[in-house]
Design a protein around this motif. Structure first.
Motif, PDB file in Angstrom:
ATOM      1  N   ALA A   1       0.803  -1.213   0.000  1.00  0.00           N
ATOM      2  CA  ALA A   1       0.000   0.000   0.000  1.00  0.00           C
ATOM      3  C   ALA A   1       0.836   1.263   0.000  1.00  0.00           C
ATOM      4  N   ASN A   2       2.052   1.188   0.485  1.00  0.00           N
ATOM      5  CA  ASN A   2       2.922   2.356   0.532  1.00  0.00           C
ATOM      6  C   ASN A   2       3.748   2.533  -0.726  1.00  0.00           C
ATOM      7  N   GLY A   3       3.559   1.632  -1.695  1.00  0.00           N
ATOM      8  CA  GLY A   3       4.269   1.766  -2.957  1.00  0.00           C
ATOM      9  C   GLY A   3       5.620   1.103  -2.983  1.00  0.00           C
ATOM     10  N   SER A   4       6.011   0.467  -1.885  1.00  0.00           N
ATOM     11  CA  SER A   4       7.296  -0.225  -1.857  1.00  0.00           C
ATOM     12  C   SER A   4       7.082  -1.702  -2.144  1.00  0.00           C
ATOM     13  N   GLN A   5       8.055  -2.314  -2.739  1.00  0.00           N
ATOM     14  CA  GLN A   5       7.933  -3.711  -3.137  1.00  0.00           C
ATOM     15  C   GLN A   5       7.891  -4.615  -1.911  1.00  0.00           C
ATOM     16  N   ALA A   6       7.006  -5.619  -1.959  1.00  0.00           N
ATOM     17  CA  ALA A   6       6.909  -6.566  -0.847  1.00  0.00           C
ATOM     18  C   ALA A   6       8.075  -7.548  -0.952  1.00  0.00           C
ATOM     19  N   ASN A   7       9.224  -7.098  -0.496  1.00  0.00           N
ATOM     20  CA  ASN A   7      10.465  -7.820  -0.730  1.00  0.00           C
ATOM     21  C   ASN A   7      10.528  -9.243  -0.189  1.00  0.00           C
ATOM     22  N   PRO A   8      10.118  -9.504   1.049  1.00  0.00           N
ATOM     23  CA  PRO A   8      10.276 -10.872   1.567  1.00  0.00           C
ATOM     24  C   PRO A   8       9.593 -11.923   0.701  1.00  0.00           C
ATOM     25  N   ILE A   9       8.353 -11.696   0.319  1.00  0.00           N
ATOM     26  CA  ILE A   9       7.612 -12.661  -0.483  1.00  0.00           C
ATOM     27  C   ILE A   9       8.185 -12.743  -1.888  1.00  0.00           C
ATOM     28  N   ASN A  10       8.439 -11.581  -2.488  1.00  0.00           N
ATOM     29  CA  ASN A  10       8.971 -11.560  -3.848  1.00  0.00           C
ATOM     30  C   ASN A  10      10.353 -12.219  -3.911  1.00  0.00           C
ATOM     31  N   ASN A  11      11.168 -11.946  -2.902  1.00  0.00           N
ATOM     32  CA  ASN A  11      12.503 -12.543  -2.866  1.00  0.00           C
ATOM     33  C   ASN A  11      12.433 -14.055  -2.683  1.00  0.00           C
TER      34      ASN A  11
ATOM     35  N   THR B   1      -4.767 -14.913 -10.458  1.00  0.00           N
ATOM     36  CA  THR B   1      -5.197 -15.286  -9.109  1.00  0.00           C
ATOM     37  C   THR B   1      -3.994 -15.576  -8.210  1.00  0.00           C
ATOM     38  N   PHE B   2      -2.930 -16.113  -8.791  1.00  0.00           N
ATOM     39  CA  PHE B   2      -1.701 -16.311  -8.036  1.00  0.00           C
ATOM     40  C   PHE B   2      -1.144 -14.973  -7.576  1.00  0.00           C
ATOM     41  N   GLY B   3      -1.133 -14.002  -8.485  1.00  0.00           N
ATOM     42  CA  GLY B   3      -0.647 -12.666  -8.141  1.00  0.00           C
ATOM     43  C   GLY B   3      -1.511 -11.997  -7.086  1.00  0.00           C
ATOM     44  N   ILE B   4      -2.840 -12.160  -7.211  1.00  0.00           N
ATOM     45  CA  ILE B   4      -3.752 -11.573  -6.224  1.00  0.00           C
ATOM     46  C   ILE B   4      -3.540 -12.206  -4.856  1.00  0.00           C
ATOM     47  N   ALA B   5      -3.353 -13.532  -4.838  1.00  0.00           N
ATOM     48  CA  ALA B   5      -3.113 -14.224  -3.573  1.00  0.00           C
ATOM     49  C   ALA B   5      -1.835 -13.715  -2.914  1.00  0.00           C
ATOM     50  N   LEU B   6      -0.796 -13.494  -3.721  1.00  0.00           N
ATOM     51  CA  LEU B   6       0.459 -12.967  -3.178  1.00  0.00           C
ATOM     52  C   LEU B   6       0.279 -11.551  -2.647  1.00  0.00           C
ATOM     53  N   LEU B   7      -0.524 -10.755  -3.348  1.00  0.00           N
ATOM     54  CA  LEU B   7      -0.787  -9.386  -2.913  1.00  0.00           C
ATOM     55  C   LEU B   7      -1.519  -9.376  -1.581  1.00  0.00           C
ATOM     56  N   ILE B   8      -2.522 -10.247  -1.451  1.00  0.00           N
ATOM     57  CA  ILE B   8      -3.272 -10.346  -0.193  1.00  0.00           C
ATOM     58  C   ILE B   8      -2.353 -10.812   0.936  1.00  0.00           C
ATOM     59  N   LEU B   9      -1.532 -11.823   0.632  1.00  0.00           N
ATOM     60  CA  LEU B   9      -0.604 -12.335   1.638  1.00  0.00           C
ATOM     61  C   LEU B   9       0.389 -11.264   2.063  1.00  0.00           C
ATOM     62  N   GLY B  10       0.892 -10.495   1.088  1.00  0.00           N
ATOM     63  CA  GLY B  10       1.824  -9.427   1.405  1.00  0.00           C
ATOM     64  C   GLY B  10       1.193  -8.343   2.265  1.00  0.00           C
ATOM     65  N   THR B  11      -0.066  -8.005   1.955  1.00  0.00           N
ATOM     66  CA  THR B  11      -0.790  -6.982   2.725  1.00  0.00           C
ATOM     67  C   THR B  11      -1.042  -7.446   4.148  1.00  0.00           C
ATOM     68  N   LEU B  12      -1.483  -8.705   4.291  1.00  0.00           N
ATOM     69  CA  LEU B  12      -1.738  -9.246   5.626  1.00  0.00           C
ATOM     70  C   LEU B  12      -0.454  -9.310   6.439  1.00  0.00           C
ATOM     71  N   THR B  13       0.631  -9.718   5.784  1.00  0.00           N
ATOM     72  CA  THR B  13       1.924  -9.790   6.476  1.00  0.00           C
ATOM     73  C   THR B  13       2.355  -8.410   6.957  1.00  0.00           C
ATOM     74  N   ALA B  14       2.140  -7.391   6.103  1.00  0.00           N
ATOM     75  CA  ALA B  14       2.504  -6.008   6.481  1.00  0.00           C
ATOM     76  C   ALA B  14       1.670  -5.526   7.660  1.00  0.00           C
ATOM     77  N   LEU B  15       0.380  -5.873   7.652  1.00  0.00           N
ATOM     78  CA  LEU B  15      -0.502  -5.433   8.739  1.00  0.00           C
ATOM     79  C   LEU B  15      -0.131  -6.115  10.047  1.00  0.00           C
ATOM     80  N   ILE B  16       0.149  -7.410   9.981  1.00  0.00           N
ATOM     81  CA  ILE B  16       0.537  -8.135  11.176  1.00  0.00           C
ATOM     82  C   ILE B  16       1.846  -7.595  11.729  1.00  0.00           C
TER      83      ILE B  16
END
Length: 231
Positions: free
Chosen positions: A96-106, A211-226
């Motif tokens: 959401a802040n425009g930065s890449q979700a590095n842990p998941i992407n890496n 759908t794979f990309g959306i799932a990763l986006l949701i996972l990245g967002t949830l991880t950031a919130l947690i």
């Protein structure tokens, strides 16, 4: 009978010590042409759908085991990618802040074998939806995808080498070839006589990737919130 052998099965009681010759033998066992990875690649280039269908329903000794195949081919791509520093990932997304979700992407870029299998699960779901009248269960379709996605990694590898040597951006061309190959291989697997099979295969691939990309986006967002509220 010698104490080196079992009296029942006549196998070595104590295995031989692992040395250079053992390592070479193991590599040859995987890479040998007859029923090995080179033979598998040849068959998947000539008649992918027919050979995979034959593997699933009749003879499972002619081709390399699908899980091994996708892991080995993904490793080949990973090594080439690191060698030529071609930073091309399947999915890159931003939080959401425009930065890449590095842990998941890496993790994805470092574990293409596993991420390909996970992505295959999403694609398999859509293939099951579009080809529901065919008598293949989810896991059989996943085996199909292990072979096809493994070949995709090899196609990416070839173009990664080409780009690394010539410095000409060619991965976009590889993507087009992969889309064509996937449609051809999967369409041939289900029903090579129908044009609709190739179209549905392509649509399933695109929807699976989305759908794979959306799932990763949701996972990245949830991880950031947690991480933000609980750590």
């Amino acid at each position: 009978m010698s104490e080196e052998f079992c009296s029942n099965c006549r196998q070595n009681v104590k295995p031989k010590r692992i040395d250079g010759r053992y390592i070479i033998h193991e590599i040859e066992h995987v890479l040998h042409f007859e029923r090995g990875i080179l033979y598998t690649i040849r068959e998947l280039l000539i008649r992918p759908g027919e050979n995979i269908k034959h593997f699933i329903s009749e003879n499972r000794s002619r081709l390399v085991k699908p899980i091994i195949f996708i892991i080995v081919t993904s490793l080949i791509y990973t090594l080439i990618n690191h060698l030529f520093h071609i930073e091309e990932g399947y999915i890159k997304f931003e939080d959401a802040n425009g930065s890449q979700a590095n842990p998941i992407n890496n993790w994805i870029q470092s574990h293409y074998g596993y991420s390909n299998i996970i992505m295959g699960g999403f694609i398999a779901f859509w293939l099951k939806v579009f080809f529901k009248k065919y008598d293949y269960n989810f896991f059989e379709i996943l085996i199909l995808l292990c072979f096809v996605l493994g070949m995709e990694m090899l196609i990416f590898s070839v173009f990664a080498i080409l780009e690394g040597i010539t410095h000409i951006h060619s991965m976009a061309i590889a993507t087009v070839i992969i889309l064509v190959y996937f449609s051809w291989a999967v369409g041939q697997f289900f029903d090579k006589t129908k044009t609709a099979s190739y179209v549905k295969a392509l649509v399933s691939y695109i929807l699976g990737m989305l759908t794979f990309g959306i799932a990763l986006l949701i996972l990245g967002t949830l991880t950031a919130l947690i991480t933000k509220y609980y750590i």
